[in-house]
Design a protein around this motif. Sequence first.
Motif, PDB file in Angstrom:
ATOM      1  N   LEU A 182       0.831  -1.193   0.000  1.00 30.55           N
ATOM      2  CA  LEU A 182       0.000   0.000   0.000  1.00 30.55           C
ATOM      3  C   LEU A 182       0.871   1.250   0.000  1.00 30.55           C
ATOM      4  O   LEU A 182       1.978   1.247   0.546  1.00 30.55           O
ATOM      5  N   PRO A 183       0.390   2.323  -0.597  1.00 31.15           N
ATOM      6  CA  PRO A 183       1.165   3.570  -0.572  1.00 31.15           C
ATOM      7  C   PRO A 183       1.282   4.116   0.839  1.00 31.15           C
ATOM      8  O   PRO A 183       0.412   3.888   1.683  1.00 31.15           O
ATOM      9  N   ASP A 184       2.352   4.827   1.099  1.00 32.81           N
ATOM     10  CA  ASP A 184       2.529   5.442   2.406  1.00 32.81           C
ATOM     11  C   ASP A 184       1.508   6.566   2.591  1.00 32.81           C
ATOM     12  O   ASP A 184       1.111   7.225   1.612  1.00 32.81           O
ATOM     13  N   PRO A 185       1.079   6.815   3.822  1.00 32.63           N
ATOM     14  CA  PRO A 185       0.173   7.946   4.065  1.00 32.63           C
ATOM     15  C   PRO A 185       0.835   9.256   3.649  1.00 32.63           C
ATOM     16  O   PRO A 185       2.040   9.449   3.839  1.00 32.63           O
ATOM     17  N   LEU A 186       0.062  10.164   3.057  1.00 27.94           N
ATOM     18  CA  LEU A 186       0.576  11.470   2.663  1.00 27.94           C
ATOM     19  C   LEU A 186       0.596  12.394   3.883  1.00 27.94           C
ATOM     20  O   LEU A 186      -0.195  12.225   4.818  1.00 27.94           O
ATOM     21  N   PRO A 187       1.487  13.365   3.901  1.00 32.43           N
ATOM     22  CA  PRO A 187       1.575  14.274   5.059  1.00 32.43           C
ATOM     23  C   PRO A 187       0.260  15.020   5.272  1.00 32.43           C
ATOM     24  O   PRO A 187      -0.430  15.401   4.325  1.00 32.43           O
ATOM     25  N   ASP A 188      -0.070  15.231   6.539  1.00 32.50           N
ATOM     26  CA  ASP A 188      -1.269  15.986   6.873  1.00 32.50           C
ATOM     27  C   ASP A 188      -1.066  17.472   6.566  1.00 32.50           C
ATOM     28  O   ASP A 188       0.025  18.016   6.719  1.00 32.50           O
ATOM     29  N   THR A 189      -2.126  18.096   6.090  1.00 30.14           N
ATOM     30  CA  THR A 189      -2.190  19.555   5.964  1.00 30.14           C
ATOM     31  C   THR A 189      -3.532  19.970   6.553  1.00 30.14           C
ATOM     32  O   THR A 189      -4.445  19.139   6.670  1.00 30.14           O
ATOM     33  N   PRO A 190      -3.700  21.223   6.926  1.00 29.65           N
ATOM     34  CA  PRO A 190      -5.008  21.648   7.463  1.00 29.65           C
ATOM     35  C   PRO A 190      -6.164  21.297   6.530  1.00 29.65           C
ATOM     36  O   PRO A 190      -7.233  20.861   6.979  1.00 29.65           O
ATOM     37  N   HIS A 191      -5.947  21.473   5.215  1.00 28.09           N
ATOM     38  CA  HIS A 191      -7.006  21.179   4.245  1.00 28.09           C
ATOM     39  C   HIS A 191      -7.316  19.683   4.228  1.00 28.09           C
ATOM     40  O   HIS A 191      -8.495  19.285   4.239  1.00 28.09           O
ATOM     41  N   ARG A 192      -6.283  18.852   4.207  1.00 31.00           N
ATOM     42  CA  ARG A 192      -6.488  17.407   4.162  1.00 31.00           C
ATOM     43  C   ARG A 192      -7.172  16.916   5.435  1.00 31.00           C
ATOM     44  O   ARG A 192      -8.074  16.067   5.386  1.00 31.00           O
ATOM     45  N   VAL A 193      -6.739  17.428   6.578  1.00 31.86           N
ATOM     46  CA  VAL A 193      -7.341  17.010   7.840  1.00 31.86           C
ATOM     47  C   VAL A 193      -8.827  17.367   7.871  1.00 31.86           C
ATOM     48  O   VAL A 193      -9.667  16.573   8.317  1.00 31.86           O
ATOM     49  N   THR A 194      -9.172  18.557   7.370  1.00 32.51           N
ATOM     50  CA  THR A 194     -10.581  18.966   7.326  1.00 32.51           C
ATOM     51  C   THR A 194     -11.401  18.034   6.444  1.00 32.51           C
ATOM     52  O   THR A 194     -12.507  17.608   6.820  1.00 32.51           O
ATOM     53  N   LEU A 195     -10.864  17.686   5.273  1.00 32.83           N
ATOM     54  CA  LEU A 195     -11.568  16.787   4.357  1.00 32.83           C
ATOM     55  C   LEU A 195     -11.743  15.399   4.971  1.00 32.83           C
ATOM     56  O   LEU A 195     -12.831  14.800   4.889  1.00 32.83           O
ATOM     57  N   ILE A 196     -10.681  14.877   5.564  1.00 32.94           N
ATOM     58  CA  ILE A 196     -10.743  13.536   6.161  1.00 32.94           C
ATOM     59  C   ILE A 196     -11.751  13.505   7.300  1.00 32.94           C
ATOM     60  O   ILE A 196     -12.570  12.579   7.409  1.00 32.94           O
ATOM     61  N   ASN A 197     -11.723  14.515   8.146  1.00 31.44           N
ATOM     62  CA  ASN A 197     -12.685  14.577   9.245  1.00 31.44           C
ATOM     63  C   ASN A 197     -14.115  14.638   8.733  1.00 31.44           C
ATOM     64  O   ASN A 197     -15.027  14.009   9.297  1.00 31.44           O
ATOM     65  N   GLN A 198     -14.320  15.380   7.643  1.00 33.39           N
ATOM     66  CA  GLN A 198     -15.662  15.494   7.073  1.00 33.39           C
ATOM     67  C   GLN A 198     -16.136  14.154   6.527  1.00 33.39           C
ATOM     68  O   GLN A 198     -17.288  13.754   6.745  1.00 33.39           O
ATOM     69  N   ILE A 199     -15.249  13.454   5.818  1.00 32.68           N
ATOM     70  CA  ILE A 199     -15.624  12.156   5.242  1.00 32.68           C
ATOM     71  C   ILE A 199     -15.982  11.162   6.343  1.00 32.68           C
ATOM     72  O   ILE A 199     -16.998  10.452   6.262  1.00 32.68           O
ATOM     73  N   ILE A 200     -15.153  11.106   7.375  1.00 26.44           N
ATOM     74  CA  ILE A 200     -15.413  10.179   8.473  1.00 26.44           C
ATOM     75  C   ILE A 200     -16.719  10.527   9.176  1.00 26.44           C
ATOM     76  O   ILE A 200     -17.556   9.654   9.444  1.00 26.44           O
ATOM     77  N   ASP A 201     -16.914  11.800   9.442  1.00 24.07           N
ATOM     78  CA  ASP A 201     -18.119  12.221  10.156  1.00 24.07           C
ATOM     79  C   ASP A 201     -19.374  11.956   9.329  1.00 24.07           C
ATOM     80  O   ASP A 201     -20.387  11.479   9.856  1.00 24.07           O
ATOM     81  N   ASP A 202     -19.313  12.239   8.031  1.00 23.66           N
ATOM     82  CA  ASP A 202     -20.472  12.011   7.161  1.00 23.66           C
ATOM     83  C   ASP A 202     -20.794  10.528   7.018  1.00 23.66           C
ATOM     84  O   ASP A 202     -21.942  10.160   6.737  1.00 23.66           O
ATOM     85  N   SER A 203     -19.788   9.681   7.178  1.00 26.74           N
ATOM     86  CA  SER A 203     -19.977   8.242   6.988  1.00 26.74           C
ATOM     87  C   SER A 203     -20.329   7.515   8.279  1.00 26.74           C
ATOM     88  O   SER A 203     -20.546   6.300   8.253  1.00 26.74           O
ATOM     89  N   THR A 204     -20.341   8.226   9.380  1.00 27.11           N
ATOM     90  CA  THR A 204     -20.530   7.585  10.678  1.00 27.11           C
ATOM     91  C   THR A 204     -21.962   7.726  11.159  1.00 27.11           C
ATOM     92  O   THR A 204     -22.471   8.838  11.299  1.00 27.11           O
ATOM     93  N   ASN A 205     -22.589   6.600  11.410  1.00 34.12           N
ATOM     94  CA  ASN A 205     -23.926   6.597  11.980  1.00 34.12           C
ATOM     95  C   ASN A 205     -23.851   7.107  13.423  1.00 34.12           C
ATOM     96  O   ASN A 205     -22.966   6.697  14.177  1.00 34.12           O
TER      97      ASN A 205
END
Length: 353
Positions: A182-205
């Motif tokens: 698998l590819p290595d995780p890409l470095p976090d940036t404020p923009h990436r962290v915001t997107l990831i948090n949104q995806i997780i939150d939207d997908s969580t019951n």
Amino acid sequence: MSMFPFNFTRAVAIVTFVSALLSGCSVNGTYPDATEPDAAKLRFVANTENATLDYFDGAHCDGLTTGILNNLFLGDTSRRAGMSSAPPADARGYLEIKLKPEQDAYLRVNTLSTFSVCGTTFNLTPERNAEYELTFDARPGQCRTLLQRVTRVDGKDVRTPVPIERKGLPACIGRSPLFVKLPDPLPDTPHRVTLINQIIDDSTNPAMKPDPAKDNSDRSTPEQLDKLLAERQGKLGFTLPDDYWALYRQNLIAFDDEAAQNKAQTFKRYTDEYRLRLQRLDDQQLEAWAKPEDKSAKPVNKAAFEQYKAMTLFYFEAQKNVLVETINHHLDRMAQMDRQYKVCERYSECWKR
């Protein structure tokens, strides 16, 4: 749309599957049993058709087969390992193998049934002289896998669930299609962290998220603990020191404390895994996945939807593992307590492990 009825198409697929599986090998598979005198034993119980169990380790990254169970055209493999416990009375088919003790193995179970094509993989590092039972069922839309440790206690078979772990097989990374690098995780940036948090939150019951007030509501009251201790004292028929009963109460409270954290632990494992998977995506993919979707229909982004389904299954598996771990910790504490006070020498229904 296929010109053939669904069952005919499925039958052709099954024949193709079996032919590929058995070409060049016997019905008992290619896996050779471990020969160590303290080898562990594993019984694979399959309650679905065309079920297989494959074995992988650092020297066999392409896998070894153990045979096939519940096939319409072939008799079940007769592999047995001389296990001390009897198979479940309702077992549709089963096989037994011997495993090298204390060596990390990677196991894969599969089925091609009228219900579904499904399977799972997991790690197992068997203990010396241990016996395990792996049960595999297929139902419409899902597969269920249960791994248990089987021991004989006072002439009876006792089955204790074992958490299923998926740590992969590092020695095989890049050496087999099953073990993709698998590819290595890409470095976090404020923009990436915001997107990831949104995806997780939207997908969580919301029901998946911990609720401290509710999660603590199932704790035993002091009165309930008193009742449990009184019932146990009545069954023993002999006197134990006050220190024993203080430890007994302490262990019950410890179980409640750990159980109250189960949902939080499950949610942490879920979000940690989801975050790691999303960190491997580039910004463009994250932005596409984070777009608002019509919640009344399947998400437009197919890849995002498949990941959502995979993570939902991951959550429920993590939930089961956390529960098993909590129960096992409780049993360990109680068994240690009864060994310390030599209860088993006087009471056959003592806590044992």
